[in-house]
Design a protein around this motif. Structure first.
Motif, PDB file in Angstrom:
ATOM      1  N   VAL A 191       0.882  -1.172   0.000  1.00  0.00           N
ATOM      2  CA  VAL A 191       0.000   0.000   0.000  1.00  0.00           C
ATOM      3  C   VAL A 191       0.918   1.220   0.000  1.00  0.00           C
ATOM      4  CG1 VAL A 191      -1.813   1.265   1.208  1.00  0.00           C
ATOM      5  CG2 VAL A 191      -1.826  -1.218   1.224  1.00  0.00           C
ATOM      6  N   ILE A 192       0.742   2.063  -1.004  1.00  0.00           N
ATOM      7  CA  ILE A 192       1.648   3.200  -1.202  1.00  0.00           C
ATOM      8  C   ILE A 192       0.856   4.493  -1.114  1.00  0.00           C
ATOM      9  CG2 ILE A 192       3.259   4.259  -2.854  1.00  0.00           C
ATOM     10  CD1 ILE A 192       3.571   1.437  -4.095  1.00  0.00           C
ATOM     11  N   SER A 193       1.394   5.476  -0.394  1.00  0.00           N
ATOM     12  CA  SER A 193       0.693   6.763  -0.263  1.00  0.00           C
ATOM     13  C   SER A 193       0.851   7.581  -1.546  1.00  0.00           C
ATOM     14  CB  SER A 193       1.248   7.546   0.920  1.00  0.00           C
ATOM     15  OG  SER A 193       2.477   8.118   0.565  1.00  0.00           O
ATOM     16  N   ILE A 232      -7.833   1.214   6.082  1.00  0.00           N
ATOM     17  CA  ILE A 232      -8.081   2.360   5.191  1.00  0.00           C
ATOM     18  C   ILE A 232      -9.305   2.086   4.325  1.00  0.00           C
ATOM     19  CG2 ILE A 232      -7.153   3.756   3.283  1.00  0.00           C
ATOM     20  CD1 ILE A 232      -4.435   3.435   4.424  1.00  0.00           C
ATOM     21  N   GLY A 233     -10.215   3.032   4.316  1.00  0.00           N
ATOM     22  CA  GLY A 233     -11.437   2.911   3.530  1.00  0.00           C
ATOM     23  C   GLY A 233     -11.162   3.145   2.046  1.00  0.00           C
ATOM     24  N   ARG A 234     -12.033   2.581   1.204  1.00  0.00           N
ATOM     25  CA  ARG A 234     -11.790   2.639  -0.257  1.00  0.00           C
ATOM     26  C   ARG A 234     -11.874   4.050  -0.830  1.00  0.00           C
ATOM     27  NH1 ARG A 234     -17.529   0.961  -2.914  1.00  0.00           N
ATOM     28  NH2 ARG A 234     -18.643   2.317  -1.522  1.00  0.00           N
ATOM     29  N   SER A 235     -12.519   4.982  -0.098  1.00  0.00           N
ATOM     30  CA  SER A 235     -12.601   6.347  -0.624  1.00  0.00           C
ATOM     31  C   SER A 235     -11.216   7.004  -0.698  1.00  0.00           C
ATOM     32  CB  SER A 235     -13.549   7.199   0.208  1.00  0.00           C
ATOM     33  OG  SER A 235     -13.232   7.078   1.551  1.00  0.00           O
ATOM     34  N   TYR A 236     -10.244   6.432  -0.020  1.00  0.00           N
ATOM     35  CA  TYR A 236      -8.881   6.967  -0.077  1.00  0.00           C
ATOM     36  C   TYR A 236      -8.011   6.217  -1.102  1.00  0.00           C
ATOM     37  CZ  TYR A 236     -10.058   9.653   4.077  1.00  0.00           C
ATOM     38  OH  TYR A 236     -10.637  10.537   4.948  1.00  0.00           O
ATOM     39  N   ASN A 256      -4.861   8.166  -2.459  1.00  0.00           N
ATOM     40  CA  ASN A 256      -4.906   9.555  -2.951  1.00  0.00           C
ATOM     41  C   ASN A 256      -4.586  10.547  -1.829  1.00  0.00           C
ATOM     42  OD1 ASN A 256      -7.240   9.465  -1.462  1.00  0.00           O
ATOM     43  ND2 ASN A 256      -8.600   9.367  -3.238  1.00  0.00           N
ATOM     44  N   ILE A 257      -4.000  10.048  -0.766  1.00  0.00           N
ATOM     45  CA  ILE A 257      -3.678  10.901   0.396  1.00  0.00           C
ATOM     46  C   ILE A 257      -2.298  10.557   0.958  1.00  0.00           C
ATOM     47  CG2 ILE A 257      -5.992  11.430   1.312  1.00  0.00           C
ATOM     48  CD1 ILE A 257      -5.489   8.817   3.103  1.00  0.00           C
ATOM     49  N   GLU A 258      -1.828  11.468   1.812  1.00  0.00           N
ATOM     50  CA  GLU A 258      -0.699  11.153   2.684  1.00  0.00           C
ATOM     51  C   GLU A 258      -1.339  10.878   4.033  1.00  0.00           C
ATOM     52  OE1 GLU A 258       2.454  10.717   2.193  1.00  0.00           O
ATOM     53  OE2 GLU A 258       2.434  11.332   0.097  1.00  0.00           O
ATOM     54  N   LEU A 259      -1.039   9.776   4.640  1.00  0.00           N
ATOM     55  CA  LEU A 259      -1.711   9.427   5.895  1.00  0.00           C
ATOM     56  C   LEU A 259      -1.277  10.334   7.036  1.00  0.00           C
ATOM     57  CD1 LEU A 259      -1.832   5.544   6.176  1.00  0.00           C
ATOM     58  CD2 LEU A 259      -3.717   7.123   5.914  1.00  0.00           C
ATOM     59  N   THR A 260      -2.245  11.040   7.611  1.00  0.00           N
ATOM     60  CA  THR A 260      -1.891  11.977   8.691  1.00  0.00           C
ATOM     61  C   THR A 260      -1.430  11.235   9.952  1.00  0.00           C
ATOM     62  OG1 THR A 260      -4.228  12.113   9.226  1.00  0.00           O
ATOM     63  CG2 THR A 260      -3.311  13.936   7.970  1.00  0.00           C
ATOM     64  N   ILE A 261      -1.939  10.015  10.153  1.00  0.00           N
ATOM     65  CA  ILE A 261      -1.532   9.300  11.372  1.00  0.00           C
ATOM     66  C   ILE A 261      -0.033   8.976  11.375  1.00  0.00           C
ATOM     67  CG2 ILE A 261      -3.716   8.300  12.172  1.00  0.00           C
ATOM     68  CD1 ILE A 261      -3.108   5.830  10.559  1.00  0.00           C
ATOM     69  N   ASP A 286     -12.745  12.850  13.685  1.00  0.00           N
ATOM     70  CA  ASP A 286     -13.272  11.478  13.836  1.00  0.00           C
ATOM     71  C   ASP A 286     -12.250  10.461  13.315  1.00  0.00           C
ATOM     72  OD1 ASP A 286     -15.628  12.606  14.846  1.00  0.00           O
ATOM     73  OD2 ASP A 286     -16.333  12.981  12.796  1.00  0.00           O
ATOM     74  N   SER A 287     -12.690   9.605  12.403  1.00  0.00           N
ATOM     75  CA  SER A 287     -11.744   8.592  11.887  1.00  0.00           C
ATOM     76  C   SER A 287     -11.227   8.952  10.510  1.00  0.00           C
ATOM     77  CB  SER A 287     -12.444   7.230  11.798  1.00  0.00           C
ATOM     78  OG  SER A 287     -12.810   6.821  13.076  1.00  0.00           O
ATOM     79  N   THR A 288     -11.522  10.165  10.044  1.00  0.00           N
ATOM     80  CA  THR A 288     -11.085  10.543   8.693  1.00  0.00           C
ATOM     81  C   THR A 288      -9.594  10.877   8.688  1.00  0.00           C
ATOM     82  OG1 THR A 288     -11.512  12.886   9.022  1.00  0.00           O
ATOM     83  CG2 THR A 288     -13.352  11.555   8.195  1.00  0.00           C
ATOM     84  N   ASN A 289      -9.099  11.214   7.511  1.00  0.00           N
ATOM     85  CA  ASN A 289      -7.681  11.576   7.395  1.00  0.00           C
ATOM     86  C   ASN A 289      -7.476  13.090   7.596  1.00  0.00           C
ATOM     87  OD1 ASN A 289      -4.965  10.619   6.742  1.00  0.00           O
ATOM     88  ND2 ASN A 289      -5.172  11.904   4.936  1.00  0.00           N
ATOM     89  N   ASP A 290      -8.590  13.819   7.864  1.00  0.00           N
ATOM     90  CA  ASP A 290      -8.499  15.277   8.021  1.00  0.00           C
ATOM     91  C   ASP A 290      -7.811  15.635   9.341  1.00  0.00           C
ATOM     92  OD1 ASP A 290      -9.876  15.281   5.693  1.00  0.00           O
ATOM     93  OD2 ASP A 290     -11.829  15.720   6.604  1.00  0.00           O
ATOM     94  N   LEU A 291      -6.797  16.457   9.220  1.00  0.00           N
ATOM     95  CA  LEU A 291      -5.990  16.816  10.384  1.00  0.00           C
ATOM     96  C   LEU A 291      -6.604  17.978  11.158  1.00  0.00           C
ATOM     97  CD1 LEU A 291      -3.145  16.152  11.674  1.00  0.00           C
ATOM     98  CD2 LEU A 291      -2.275  18.052  10.337  1.00  0.00           C
ATOM     99  N   LYS A 292      -6.736  17.799  12.475  1.00  0.00           N
ATOM    100  CA  LYS A 292      -7.209  18.899  13.334  1.00  0.00           C
ATOM    101  C   LYS A 292      -6.027  19.607  13.991  1.00  0.00           C
ATOM    102  CE  LYS A 292     -10.407  17.825  16.424  1.00  0.00           C
ATOM    103  NZ  LYS A 292     -11.425  17.066  17.161  1.00  0.00           N
ATOM    104  N   GLY A 293      -5.017  18.841  14.275  1.00  0.00           N
ATOM    105  CA  GLY A 293      -3.827  19.407  14.912  1.00  0.00           C
ATOM    106  C   GLY A 293      -2.879  18.300  15.336  1.00  0.00           C
TER     107      GLY A 293
END
Lengths: 163, 162
Positions: A28-30, A67-71, A83-88, A113-120
């Motif tokens: 799995v590649i970012s 990782i969900g398929r939307s990513y 299609n993302i860089e994993l924030t975790i 929540d559990s998304t890849n969107d970064l809050k901080g």
């Protein structure tokens, strides 16, 4: 594959489908090319039978990631490209202030929540207490995290009082 | 003791070469490129032209023009670019995620920080005869920790034959 009798209605032709079993163990590649790990499990929706996501097995002692398929950006027999860089995976990265000074390392990633969107990110250095840097205070994320000039992330040392 | 001043201009906000030398150089991606080794000045126009960066033991130095410098802060020199030379040694994946090999060298557009071609040393298992692939920059999808192309391995061979 030998000759197969196909019985389909509205589904995509067999040639355009992927054998899920062959995906197990693939990389799995970012988006930026970082190898995150290898596929260990594939999850399918019980109701519509669609692929929902994959479990990624990482290095020894690292927690697996789901990782969900939307990513997913591209799925092939060679790898799954996201299609993302994993924030975790920001955990452990250096945090540099606008003056170029390293103020600590990321010890925790805060997400929506559990998304890849970064809050901080929660940052800590050897002698400092943990402090939060919000997403709005981050200028760029790459090999390290660079903060914006107006963001004043003050280190709180353990000898400072907690207010 | 207060120094005498015959500069003719206000110099209180100016920094000296000593303030720059030895500072970390950080690119747009947050990568530490090296430390400032020299400050380059145009001998005729007497203007600041750029910096020379020491990348460490046994690594070739790098000269960066002032147009690529974002700002000089108290601890570091920030660049407004990702240094393309940093791509060397990265793994190259095709559109499907096939490992093609690693970047062995790059060709730039003159002395600009723009890639023209990347030379990829092919993984031993993928080819016995071909040793290197030359890939034009338009086939690069993204550059991060590694490189991802926007074409498949088979398409690359076709392009080369054409």
């Amino acid at each position: 594959m030998g000759e197969v009798e196909t019985v389909i209605k509205n589904e995509a032709p067999l040639e355009k489908s992927v054998n899920l079993r062959k995906l197990i163990g693939k990389k799995v590649i970012s988006k930026g090319g970082q190898i995150i790990g290898k596929i260990s499990k594939i999850m399918v929706n019980q109701k519509n039978s669609q692929l929902e996501g994959v479990f990624i097995k990482r290095q020894f002692l690292s927690k697996p990631i789901y990782i969900g398929r939307s990513y997913f950006s591209n799925l092939s027999y060679e790898a799954v490209i996201l299609n993302i860089e994993l924030t975790i995976l920001l955990k452990g990265k250096k945090v540099v202030d606008s003056n170029g000074k390293i103020i600590g390392k990321v010890v925790e990633v805060l997400r929506k929540d559990s998304t890849n969107d970064l809050k901080g990110v929660v940052v800590k250095s050897l002698f400092s207490r943990r402090f939060i840097v919000p997403r709005s205070g981050i200028k760029s994320i790459g090999n390290s995290i660079i903060l914006k000039s107006r963001h004043n992330a003050q280190k709180k040392y353990f000898w400072n009082r907690v207010k | 003791m207060h120094k005498r001043n015959i500069s003719g201009i206000e110099l209180s906000n100016a920094i000296s070469s000593e303030d720059i030398l030895g500072k970390d150089v950080i690119d747009l991606n947050g990568t530490f490129i090296g430390v400032v080794e020299r400050v380059m000045i145009d001998p005729k126009k007497l203007i600041f032209m750029g910096i020379s960066v020491d990348k460490g033991f046994l690594k070739r130095g790098l000269t960066i023009g002032r147009n690529y410098i974002d700002r000089i802060s108290t601890h570091a020199v920030f660049l407004k670019i990702k240094v393309t030379y940093e791509i060397k040694g990265k793994i190259v994946f095709d559109k499907d995620g096939t490992n093609l090999g690693t970047v062995s060298s790059i060709d730039l557009h003159g002395v600009r920080n723009e890639i023209k071609f990347i030379h990829v040393r092919i993984s031993r298992f993928h080819s016995l005869f071909k040793r290197e692939l030359v890939i034009p920059s338009e086939y690069i999808e993204s550059i991060g920790e590694n490189v991802i192309l926007n074409v498949k391995k088979e398409q690359l061979t076709k392009i080369k034959e054409e």
